[in-house]
Scaffold this motif. Sequence first.
Motif, mmCIF file in Angstrom:
data_model
loop_
_atom_site.group_PDB
_atom_site.id
_atom_site.type_symbol
_atom_site.label_atom_id
_atom_site.label_comp_id
_atom_site.label_asym_id
_atom_site.label_seq_id
_atom_site.Cartn_x
_atom_site.Cartn_y
_atom_site.Cartn_z
ATOM 1 N N ASP A 14 17.611 -31.537 7.814
ATOM 2 C CA ASP A 14 17.359 -31.624 6.372
ATOM 3 C C ASP A 14 18.097 -32.838 5.804
ATOM 4 O O ASP A 14 18.817 -33.534 6.523
ATOM 5 N N GLU A 15 17.904 -33.041 4.534
ATOM 6 C CA GLU A 15 18.523 -34.130 3.789
ATOM 7 C C GLU A 15 19.069 -33.520 2.504
ATOM 8 O O GLU A 15 18.445 -32.636 1.925
ATOM 9 N N HIS A 16 20.274 -33.964 2.085
ATOM 10 C CA HIS A 16 20.871 -33.449 0.854
ATOM 11 C C HIS A 16 21.612 -34.589 0.151
ATOM 12 O O HIS A 16 22.500 -35.187 0.765
ATOM 13 N N GLU A 17 21.240 -34.887 -1.078
ATOM 14 C CA GLU A 17 21.917 -35.931 -1.856
ATOM 15 C C GLU A 17 22.045 -37.238 -1.065
ATOM 16 O O GLU A 17 23.075 -37.909 -1.108
ATOM 17 N N ALA A 20 22.408 -36.659 5.697
ATOM 18 C CA ALA A 20 21.773 -35.748 6.646
ATOM 19 C C ALA A 20 22.433 -34.367 6.625
ATOM 20 O O ALA A 20 23.620 -34.224 6.313
ATOM 21 N N VAL A 21 21.635 -33.349 6.966
ATOM 22 C CA VAL A 21 22.159 -32.000 7.219
ATOM 23 C C VAL A 21 21.817 -31.654 8.667
ATOM 24 O O VAL A 21 20.661 -31.770 9.087
ATOM 25 N N TRP A 22 22.859 -31.253 9.408
ATOM 26 C CA TRP A 22 22.720 -30.944 10.836
ATOM 27 C C TRP A 22 22.778 -29.432 11.025
ATOM 28 O O TRP A 22 23.766 -28.799 10.667
ATOM 29 N N HIS A 34 27.171 -31.340 6.808
ATOM 30 C CA HIS A 34 26.634 -32.321 5.863
ATOM 31 C C HIS A 34 27.272 -33.680 6.117
ATOM 32 O O HIS A 34 28.493 -33.790 6.195
ATOM 33 N N GLY A 35 26.413 -34.724 6.205
ATOM 34 C CA GLY A 35 26.885 -36.083 6.382
ATOM 35 C C GLY A 35 26.869 -36.504 7.840
ATOM 36 O O GLY A 35 26.769 -35.664 8.743
ATOM 37 N N ALA A 75 33.125 -29.189 0.026
ATOM 38 C CA ALA A 75 33.313 -30.614 -0.217
ATOM 39 C C ALA A 75 32.151 -31.361 0.422
ATOM 40 O O ALA A 75 32.042 -31.442 1.646
ATOM 41 N N ASP A 76 31.282 -31.914 -0.439
ATOM 42 C CA ASP A 76 30.082 -32.591 0.040
ATOM 43 C C ASP A 76 30.359 -34.102 0.124
ATOM 44 O O ASP A 76 30.839 -34.684 -0.846
ATOM 45 N N PRO A 77 30.048 -34.738 1.263
ATOM 46 C CA PRO A 77 30.326 -36.189 1.391
ATOM 47 C C PRO A 77 29.258 -37.022 0.700
ATOM 48 O O PRO A 77 28.580 -37.848 1.324
ATOM 49 N N THR A 78 29.123 -36.814 -0.601
ATOM 50 C CA THR A 78 28.048 -37.412 -1.389
ATOM 51 C C THR A 78 28.039 -38.942 -1.303
ATOM 52 O O THR A 78 26.988 -39.556 -1.292
#
Length: 103
Positions: A14-17, A20-22, A34-35, A75-78
């Motif tokens: 997937d993809e978020h902001e 990548a999402v693994w 995430h990231g 904590a999202d690595p935006t």
Amino acid sequence: AIDPQFHENRENVDEHEGHAVWGPVDEPEELGIHGTHVAVDFDICIADGACLEDCPVDVFEWVDTPGHPESEEKADPTHEAQCIDCMLCVDVCPVDAIDVDAG
Ligand code: SF4
Ligand code: F3S
Ligand code: ZN
């Protein structure tokens, strides 16, 4: 701890902001990593917040994750593209949820 070989052992599902999402992902209990350059294992993160406080270039932003067993925010690595590879976040996370590929 996060698997530093996650990009080989997991699939980009997937993809978020913009990152990548693994997987595997099975919301809300299983959220994956995430990231890629700055990777946070959402299933390990307990929302300690040290990474957000200490990152000198503000890579991370809180994201709500209601219903996750470890914590209801992560904590999202935006802004992972801003990372300067200082490794502070890797050092301060109490549960080793973060991998930074400084190679
Ligand atoms: Fe921020 Fe340093 Fe972690 Fe990169 S390695 S996300 S610059 S704390
Ligand atoms: Fe989570 Fe570790 Fe940051 S627990 S909020 S990734 S310091
Ligand atoms: Zn994300």
